[in-house]
Motif scaffolding. Structure first.
Motif, PDB file in Angstrom:
ATOM      1  N   LEU A  38      10.903  55.587  60.846  1.00 43.17           N
ATOM      2  CA  LEU A  38      11.505  54.936  59.653  1.00 43.17           C
ATOM      3  C   LEU A  38      12.010  53.412  60.100  1.00 43.17           C
ATOM      4  N   LEU A  39      11.306  52.355  59.547  1.00 46.74           N
ATOM      5  CA  LEU A  39      11.783  50.907  59.862  1.00 46.74           C
ATOM      6  C   LEU A  39      12.063  50.411  58.585  1.00 46.74           C
ATOM      7  N   THR A  40      13.503  50.073  58.587  1.00 50.57           N
ATOM      8  CA  THR A  40      14.024  49.684  57.212  1.00 50.57           C
ATOM      9  C   THR A  40      14.361  47.997  57.084  1.00 50.57           C
ATOM     10  N   VAL A  41      14.231  47.417  56.104  1.00 57.47           N
ATOM     11  CA  VAL A  41      14.500  46.055  56.065  1.00 57.47           C
ATOM     12  C   VAL A  41      15.370  45.786  55.117  1.00 57.47           C
ATOM     13  N   ASN A  42      16.879  45.048  55.316  1.00 60.48           N
ATOM     14  CA  ASN A  42      17.914  45.229  54.293  1.00 60.48           C
ATOM     15  C   ASN A  42      17.416  44.172  53.337  1.00 60.48           C
ATOM     16  N   ASN A  91       0.486  60.340  59.028  1.00 57.51           N
ATOM     17  CA  ASN A  91       0.548  59.835  57.653  1.00 57.51           C
ATOM     18  C   ASN A  91       1.520  58.727  57.553  1.00 57.51           C
ATOM     19  N   SER A  92       1.203  57.765  56.808  1.00 61.41           N
ATOM     20  CA  SER A  92       2.135  56.537  56.856  1.00 61.41           C
ATOM     21  C   SER A  92       2.486  56.060  55.244  1.00 61.41           C
ATOM     22  N   ASN A  93       3.411  55.399  55.083  1.00 60.19           N
ATOM     23  CA  ASN A  93       3.731  54.986  53.522  1.00 60.19           C
ATOM     24  C   ASN A  93       4.805  53.989  53.737  1.00 60.19           C
ATOM     25  N   ALA A  94       5.322  53.644  52.601  1.00 58.87           N
ATOM     26  CA  ALA A  94       6.210  52.679  52.362  1.00 58.87           C
ATOM     27  C   ALA A  94       6.963  52.603  50.943  1.00 58.87           C
ATOM     28  N   TYR A  95       8.271  52.216  50.980  1.00 54.62           N
ATOM     29  CA  TYR A  95       8.836  52.093  49.538  1.00 54.62           C
ATOM     30  C   TYR A  95       9.736  50.956  49.536  1.00 54.62           C
ATOM     31  N   TYR A 103       9.420  51.323  55.981  1.00 55.77           N
ATOM     32  CA  TYR A 103       7.896  51.884  56.256  1.00 55.77           C
ATOM     33  C   TYR A 103       8.248  53.027  57.072  1.00 55.77           C
ATOM     34  N   LEU A 104       7.313  53.962  57.051  1.00 60.57           N
ATOM     35  CA  LEU A 104       7.419  55.207  57.827  1.00 60.57           C
ATOM     36  C   LEU A 104       6.118  55.698  58.288  1.00 60.57           C
ATOM     37  N   PHE A 105       6.220  56.533  59.173  1.00 66.59           N
ATOM     38  CA  PHE A 105       5.033  57.374  59.729  1.00 66.59           C
ATOM     39  C   PHE A 105       5.591  58.650  60.080  1.00 66.59           C
ATOM     40  N   SER A 106       4.665  59.676  59.875  1.00 64.28           N
ATOM     41  CA  SER A 106       4.986  61.163  60.492  1.00 64.28           C
ATOM     42  C   SER A 106       3.706  61.646  61.224  1.00 64.28           C
ATOM     43  N   THR A 107       4.172  62.037  62.434  1.00 61.48           N
ATOM     44  CA  THR A 107       2.650  62.582  63.142  1.00 61.48           C
ATOM     45  C   THR A 107       3.105  63.401  64.176  1.00 61.48           C
ATOM     46  N   THR A 108       2.220  64.433  64.733  1.00 62.15           N
ATOM     47  CA  THR A 108       2.558  65.313  65.763  1.00 62.15           C
ATOM     48  C   THR A 108       1.735  64.874  67.174  1.00 62.15           C
ATOM     49  N   HIS A 191       9.321  36.851  54.306  1.00 65.06           N
ATOM     50  CA  HIS A 191       9.128  37.675  55.461  1.00 65.06           C
ATOM     51  C   HIS A 191       9.995  36.964  56.628  1.00 65.06           C
ATOM     52  N   ARG A 192       9.748  35.486  56.551  1.00 61.46           N
ATOM     53  CA  ARG A 192      10.638  35.001  57.753  1.00 61.46           C
ATOM     54  C   ARG A 192      12.122  34.923  57.370  1.00 61.46           C
ATOM     55  N   THR A 193      12.696  35.081  56.246  1.00 62.27           N
ATOM     56  CA  THR A 193      14.032  35.026  55.897  1.00 62.27           C
ATOM     57  C   THR A 193      14.486  36.286  56.072  1.00 62.27           C
ATOM     58  N   PHE A 194      13.977  37.404  55.657  1.00 59.85           N
ATOM     59  CA  PHE A 194      14.532  39.027  55.511  1.00 59.85           C
ATOM     60  C   PHE A 194      14.074  39.773  56.680  1.00 59.85           C
ATOM     61  N   TYR A 195      12.671  39.524  57.224  1.00 62.07           N
ATOM     62  CA  TYR A 195      12.351  40.354  58.205  1.00 62.07           C
ATOM     63  C   TYR A 195      12.445  40.002  59.686  1.00 62.07           C
ATOM     64  N   GLN A 196      13.736  39.260  59.931  1.00 61.76           N
ATOM     65  CA  GLN A 196      14.464  39.429  61.159  1.00 61.76           C
ATOM     66  C   GLN A 196      14.668  40.436  61.564  1.00 61.76           C
ATOM     67  N   PRO A 197      14.574  40.692  63.100  1.00 65.60           N
ATOM     68  CA  PRO A 197      14.796  41.856  63.733  1.00 65.60           C
ATOM     69  C   PRO A 197      16.314  42.500  63.450  1.00 65.60           C
ATOM     70  N   SER A 198      17.152  41.337  63.138  1.00 69.24           N
ATOM     71  CA  SER A 198      18.616  41.462  63.065  1.00 69.24           C
ATOM     72  C   SER A 198      19.094  42.121  61.593  1.00 69.24           C
ATOM     73  N   ASN A 199      18.070  41.993  60.623  1.00 73.38           N
ATOM     74  CA  ASN A 199      18.128  42.367  59.455  1.00 73.38           C
ATOM     75  C   ASN A 199      17.493  43.863  59.156  1.00 73.38           C
ATOM     76  N   MET A 200      16.992  44.322  60.093  1.00 80.09           N
ATOM     77  CA  MET A 200      16.146  45.548  60.085  1.00 80.09           C
ATOM     78  C   MET A 200      16.974  46.638  60.825  1.00 80.09           C
ATOM     79  N   ASN A 201      16.450  47.979  60.736  1.00 83.55           N
ATOM     80  CA  ASN A 201      16.828  48.872  61.673  1.00 83.55           C
ATOM     81  C   ASN A 201      15.697  50.023  61.909  1.00 83.55           C
ATOM     82  N   LEU A 202      15.733  50.781  63.081  1.00 87.76           N
ATOM     83  CA  LEU A 202      14.547  51.721  63.453  1.00 87.76           C
ATOM     84  C   LEU A 202      15.312  52.879  63.443  1.00 87.76           C
ATOM     85  N   PHE A 203      14.766  53.726  62.828  1.00 89.76           N
ATOM     86  CA  PHE A 203      15.309  55.220  62.981  1.00 89.76           C
ATOM     87  C   PHE A 203      13.955  56.295  63.254  1.00 89.76           C
TER      88      PHE A 203
END
Length: 434
Positions: A38-42, A91-95, A103-108, A191-203
């Protein structure tokens, strides 16, 4: 990597912040075949007035642009991310919500390829005037579909009552009119303003080795050029702390079989920062349970009178800059139900008196639900709120329940429930309105 151990659950969370500012959380589950990322943008729908990257003045962009951007991220010049995930058996999706885009994915299998795909398609934007125009038609149809959804209209009607002068009052997807104003240049700017890596987290949680996973992430990020990280400057929306801006009542007529009513209570008190904010949210959920759950005497009384049925429920929303609860249901007696909901809230302290046994049983149920949800990789990642609750995870929840007291709930009822903070919104069948 920093290791955060949860010996009670035999879990270890590996966490670090990369040089580019991306916060990474890795939770290995050796006995699980599945992996969930799960990759999330604040960044969410309320962030429509902000200072663009490299500029020094606030601007307002069209409503719904965060959701529009989420949709457009999957389509690239020479591939579609959905198709690529499908090729890898994932599988992938986003919300998009009021305050975040995920943004997310699920896989085996093909975990490394899926992770690289996730990071690449989210961090490398591609928009053209033609693809934006095509998406305007698609999302326009989605908006019209939600306009025909009574439950959706009921909920956002109430949010509009509680926050009438706020971007919260606007549908997350915007309107057909607002999305027509969105351009490819707008999307690149957001995208340039908010999708900075420092404004995101990956779980990432599932069947993997944490060192190998972190190595894959580091290699992916090292291949990319990122602009210097700068703090995101958002406009703060005004909301009267005395409740004067709340609209007490509204009603609309729709083609529905039965009336629907919803009561909202806006939080006029201040939510504490960090982990205390998470404790506040858990107490608020407990308060709603003790007042409105189907196990309560007041629920059973209304059920036996035919005023409510199994469509009845409540919801707690707490995020950056807002918190409120909604209680709603389908009913043949909308005024009786809304009056009863308000009466229960206004008599909360009296109803909670002497309820120690019910409270202790509720605590056990909430703890049991939380422990059961730890078997869900999706829940573990999705419940992570980043900086909002000082990077707490699902594993931090049970100790908070265990230290909770009935006096805590009474104290919250006293500070949260105020008559001036309440509102009613109703949907009535057209033929019943003259």
């Amino acid at each position: 990597m920093k290791e955060i151990t949860y010996p009670r659950y035999h879990e270890v969370l590996y966490t670090t912040v990369l040089d580019n500012g991306l916060r990474v959380n890795l939770l290995p589950r050796k006995n699980f075949h599945k992996t969930y990322g799960l990759l999330t943008v604040n960044y969410g729908s309320i962030d429509n007035t902000f200072m663009p990257y490299g500029q020094d003045e606030l601007i307002k962009v069209p409503d719904g642009i965060a959701h529009f951007l989420e949709h457009k991220m999957f389509e690239k010049k020479d591939y579609d991310a959905f198709d690529l995930f499908g090729k890898y058996g994932a599988n992938s999706n986003a919300y998009t919500s009021f305050t975040r885009t995920s943004y997310l994915f699920s896989t085996t299998r093909n975990i490394e390829q899926c992770l690289n795909t996730l990071l690449d398609f989210v961090q490398k934007p591609y928009f053209t005037d033609q693809t934006v125009a095509k998406e305007q038609g698609i999302i326009g149809q989605e908006i019209k579909m939600y306009d025909d959804d009574p439950g959706w209209r009921l909920y956002f009607g109430m949010v509009g009552n509680l926050y009438p002068n706020s971007p919260l009052a606007v549908d997350i997807a915007g309107s057909v009119e607002s999305i027509k104003k969105i351009t490819a240049q707008d999307l690149y700017m957001c995208h340039r303003t908010f999708y900075q890596p420092s404004n995101m987290n990956l779980f990432v949680v599932g069947g993997f080795e944490p060192e190998e996973m972190l190595s894959t992430i580091r290699q992916n990020q090292a291949k990319k050029q990122f602009e210097p990280a700068i703090p995101v400057t958002r406009a703060t929306f005004e909301s009267d702390l005395d409740g004067q801006d709340i609209i007490p009542y509204r009603m609309i007529e729709l083609d529905v079989q039965r009336p629907e009513t919803i009561v909202g209570i806006k939080g006029l008190d201040e939510v504490p920062k960090g982990r205390a904010g998470l404790f506040y949210k858990l107490k608020l959920e407990m308060l709603m349970y003790l007042l409105y759950d189907e196990t309560t005497p007041q629920y059973m009384e209304l059920y036996n009178k035919g005023i409510l049925d199994d469509s009845f429920g409540y919801d707690v929303s707490l995020g950056r800059g807002h918190h409120f609860v909604t209680i709603s249901g389908d009913t043949d007696s909308p005024q009786d139900l809304s009056n009863a909901i308000i009466e229960i809230a206004e008599n909360a302290l009296k109803l909670l008196e002497g309820k120690e046994e019910a409270f202790e049983l509720a605590k056990k149920e909430f703890v049991g639900r939380t422990l059961a949800s730890m078997n869900s990789l999706e829940t573990i990642a999705n419940r992570y709120e980043g900086s909002l609750f000082d990077y707490a995870t699902l594993f931090d929840v049970v100790p908070l329940y265990e230290q909770m007291t009935l006096d805590d709930i009474k104290g919250l009822a006293k500070s949260f429930i105020k008559s001036e903070a309440m509102s009613v919104y109703q949907i009535l069948p057209k033929e019943d309105v003259q």
